[in-house]
Design an enzyme around this catalytic site. Structure first.
Site, PDB file in Angstrom:
ATOM      1  N   GLU A   1      43.303  49.377  25.053  1.00 45.17           N
ATOM      2  CA  GLU A   1      44.223  48.605  25.907  1.00 45.17           C
ATOM      3  C   GLU A   1      45.494  49.385  26.222  1.00 45.17           C
ATOM      4  OE1 GLU A   1      42.711  47.811  23.124  1.00 45.17           O
ATOM      5  OE2 GLU A   1      42.362  45.678  22.864  1.00 45.17           O
TER       6      GLU A   1
ATOM      7  N   THR B   1      10.835  63.848  -0.245  1.00 43.72           N
ATOM      8  CA  THR B   1      11.002  64.602   0.993  1.00 43.72           C
ATOM      9  C   THR B   1      11.890  65.824   0.761  1.00 43.72           C
ATOM     10  OG1 THR B   1      10.811  62.550   2.217  1.00 43.72           O
ATOM     11  CG2 THR B   1      11.755  64.400   3.414  1.00 43.72           C
TER      12      THR B   1
ATOM     13  N   ASP C   1      10.253  69.356   1.641  1.00 42.02           N
ATOM     14  CA  ASP C   1      10.688  70.039   2.875  1.00 42.02           C
ATOM     15  C   ASP C   1      11.891  70.952   2.691  1.00 42.02           C
ATOM     16  OD1 ASP C   1       8.730  68.512   3.963  1.00 42.02           O
ATOM     17  OD2 ASP C   1      10.053  67.206   5.143  1.00 42.02           O
TER      18      ASP C   1
HETATM   19  C1  AOF Z   1      41.515  47.060  19.809  1.00 45.37           C
HETATM   20  N1  AOF Z   1      41.298  48.051  20.698  1.00 45.37           N
HETATM   21  O1  AOF Z   1      40.521  50.066  21.248  1.00 45.37           O
HETATM   22  C2  AOF Z   1      40.150  49.306  19.060  1.00 45.37           C
HETATM   23  C3  AOF Z   1      40.324  48.226  18.155  1.00 45.37           C
HETATM   24  O2  AOF Z   1      43.751  51.724  12.364  1.00 45.37           O
HETATM   25  P1  AOF Z   1      43.772  51.297  13.784  1.00 45.37           P
HETATM   26  O3  AOF Z   1      45.131  50.899  14.260  1.00 45.37           O
HETATM   27  O4  AOF Z   1      43.138  52.307  14.716  1.00 45.37           O
HETATM   28  O5  AOF Z   1      42.908  49.958  13.881  1.00 45.37           O
HETATM   29  C4  AOF Z   1      41.518  49.996  13.784  1.00 45.37           C
HETATM   30  C5  AOF Z   1      40.973  48.587  13.907  1.00 45.37           C
HETATM   31  O6  AOF Z   1      41.352  48.024  15.169  1.00 45.37           O
HETATM   32  C6  AOF Z   1      39.456  48.543  13.883  1.00 45.37           C
HETATM   33  O7  AOF Z   1      38.970  48.330  12.589  1.00 45.37           O
HETATM   34  C7  AOF Z   1      39.156  47.355  14.794  1.00 45.37           C
HETATM   35  O8  AOF Z   1      39.254  46.135  14.102  1.00 45.37           O
HETATM   36  C8  AOF Z   1      40.252  47.433  15.823  1.00 45.37           C
HETATM   37  N2  AOF Z   1      39.833  48.311  16.904  1.00 45.37           N
HETATM   38  N3  AOF Z   1      40.988  47.124  18.577  1.00 45.37           N
HETATM   39  O9  AOF Z   1      42.223  46.093  20.111  1.00 45.37           O
HETATM   40  C9  AOF Z   1      40.664  49.168  20.391  1.00 45.37           C
HETATM   41  N4  AOF Z   1      39.541  50.451  18.697  1.00 45.37           N
HETATM   42 ZN    ZN Z   2      44.166  47.286  19.255  1.00 41.91          ZN
END
Ligand code: AOF
Ligand code: ZN
Length: 376
Positions: free
Chosen positions: A59, A205, A209
């Site tokens: 966002e 495995t 391998d």
């Molecule tokens: C969103 N938009 O693009 C993403 C989200 O440690 P941070 O701040 O990067 O937060 C990671 C968490 O935020 C992740 O576990 C998930 O719940 C949310 N990801 N949220 O609004 C985003 N990547």
């Molecule tokens: Zn976010």
């Protein structure tokens, strides 16, 4: 949380958020794939995606990309906006600060810190929040199956990968399996290894391998290397195996039982292997326990590459979420030749696991079947 469905004209922009999210594939773990578009008067004025931990969320990335003031515009996003302060500030703050009037969300974020808090906050601040219709919501959830299973259960998503003959064998009666599937199929597997957090095999495995289990896609450097996990109850993995010798570069984890000799465990640990001791009366119980431990280490996705005994234990533990079968147009025959899954299995077909969705794709001379057994 009340759910209002977005309109048909929103579908195009939501589809675009999914395309943008794809750009982060293989790079975002432990974070999800997310894409976002800012739209005014039906036209996109900014786009963004989440590129990985520590990078801006989709966002704020889309808001920063706007070539016009986003005040009063609509934000489309493939995952609900977060309200927490993590590695980056909360997305709801950025959305409110930008003056976004309407937010259209394709899928929920089931993690404890999210679970609807962001959308609720936006609504409380007077922003209109709407949810995608079922088809797009489903497509958005499919983007983040590892993240979703891990958030809901603490365990990684397990994809069983197997190359098999048309008569269902994974090796000849003598154990030969090089190569059942075409080069194109094998390249696909290497690309998949580069995208996941871990690749797992059984000790049988590993001994037969002596594999590397690294990602070696044909088209240049892999995005990343997975953890290499060996289920090895008695810690028999040889110190001179390719896996142990390369443990300094790409990490190796051995899952053993408390019965494994301490000396063998210590020798592996001294060679740079991480040794995980899991309790459990049988292999099935140990599989479940090991998956929880791997989940605790942040592993959200695991490709299970055999052999049949270990894969059978995963099935018996109810832990195969999906299967990628590369079926080669060859017949091996032989009552002794092994098939994909051993373990206990089921007695009645009525009790057999049935896929909830199946995709079929020709690759080289092979046919790849991607079957999903449960969705998160
Ligand atoms: C969103 N938009 O693009 C993403 C989200 O440690 P941070 O701040 O990067 O937060 C990671 C968490 O935020 C992740 O576990 C998930 O719940 C949310 N990801 N949220 O609004 C985003 N990547
Ligand atoms: Zn976010």
């Amino acid at each position: 949380m009340t759910q209002t469905l977005a309109t048909q004209s929103d579908a195009v922009h939501l589809e675009r958020t999914l395309e943008l999210a794809e750009r982060g594939r293989g790079r975002t773990s432990p974070n999800p794939l997310v894409g976002a578009v800012v739209v005014r008067d039906g036209h996109a004025i900014g786009e963004g995606h989440h590129a990985g931990p520590g990078c801006p969320h989709a966002e704020p990335a889309a808001l920063a990309d706007c070539f016009e003031d986003p005040d009063g515009a609509t934000l489309y996003v493939s995952l609900e906006p977060c309200a927490h302060r993590g590695r980056t500030p909360p997305c709801v703050e950025a959305i409110l600060a930008a003056g976004i009037r309407r937010v259209v969300v394709a899928s929920d974020d089931p993690s404890a810190k999210a679970s609807g808090r962001g959308p609720e906050l936006l609504r409380a601040e007077g922003v209109e929040v709407e949810w995608a219709e079922a088809r797009l919501a489903h497509a958005a959830r499919l983007l983040n199956q590892p993240f979703r299973k891990h958030a809901r259960t603490g365990r990684p998503l397990v994809v069983l990968k197997s190359a098999l003959t048309l008569d269902g064998k994974v090796a000849t009666r003598a154990g030969d399996s090089r190569w059942i599937s075409s080069e194109a199929s094998r390249a696909r597997v290497h690309a998949l290894r580069a995208e996941v957090d871990a690749v797992a095999i059984g000790i049988g495995t590993a001994l037969a391998d002596d594999p590397q289990l690294t990602a070696r896609p044909g088209d240049g450097e892999p995005i990343g290397q997975p953890w290499r996990v060996v289920f090895d109850s008695h810690a028999r993995l040889p110190l001179d195996s390719v896996l142990v010798r390369s443990a300094g570069g790409v990490p190796v984890l051995v899952v053993c039982s408390p019965d494994a000799p301490i000396s063998a465990r210590d020798a592996l640990a001294a060679a740079g292997v991480e040794v995980l001791v899991v309790e459990g009366d049988d292999e099935t119980a140990r599989v479940a326990q090991a998956l929880s431990e791997l989940g605790e280490r942040g592993i959200q996705s695991l490709v299970l590459e055999g052999g049949p005994r270990l894969a059978g234990a995963f099935l018996d533990a109810g832990e195969i979420d999906a299967m990628l079968a590369f079926i080669a147009p060859v017949l091996a025959g032989g009552g002794e030749a092994r098939s994909v899954l051993e373990g206990r299995g089921v007695e009645a077909i009525a009790d057999a696991r049935r896929a909830v969705s199946v995709e079929v794709e020709p690759i080289g001379d092979d046919t790849c079947i991607h079957a999903r057994f449960r969705e998160w």
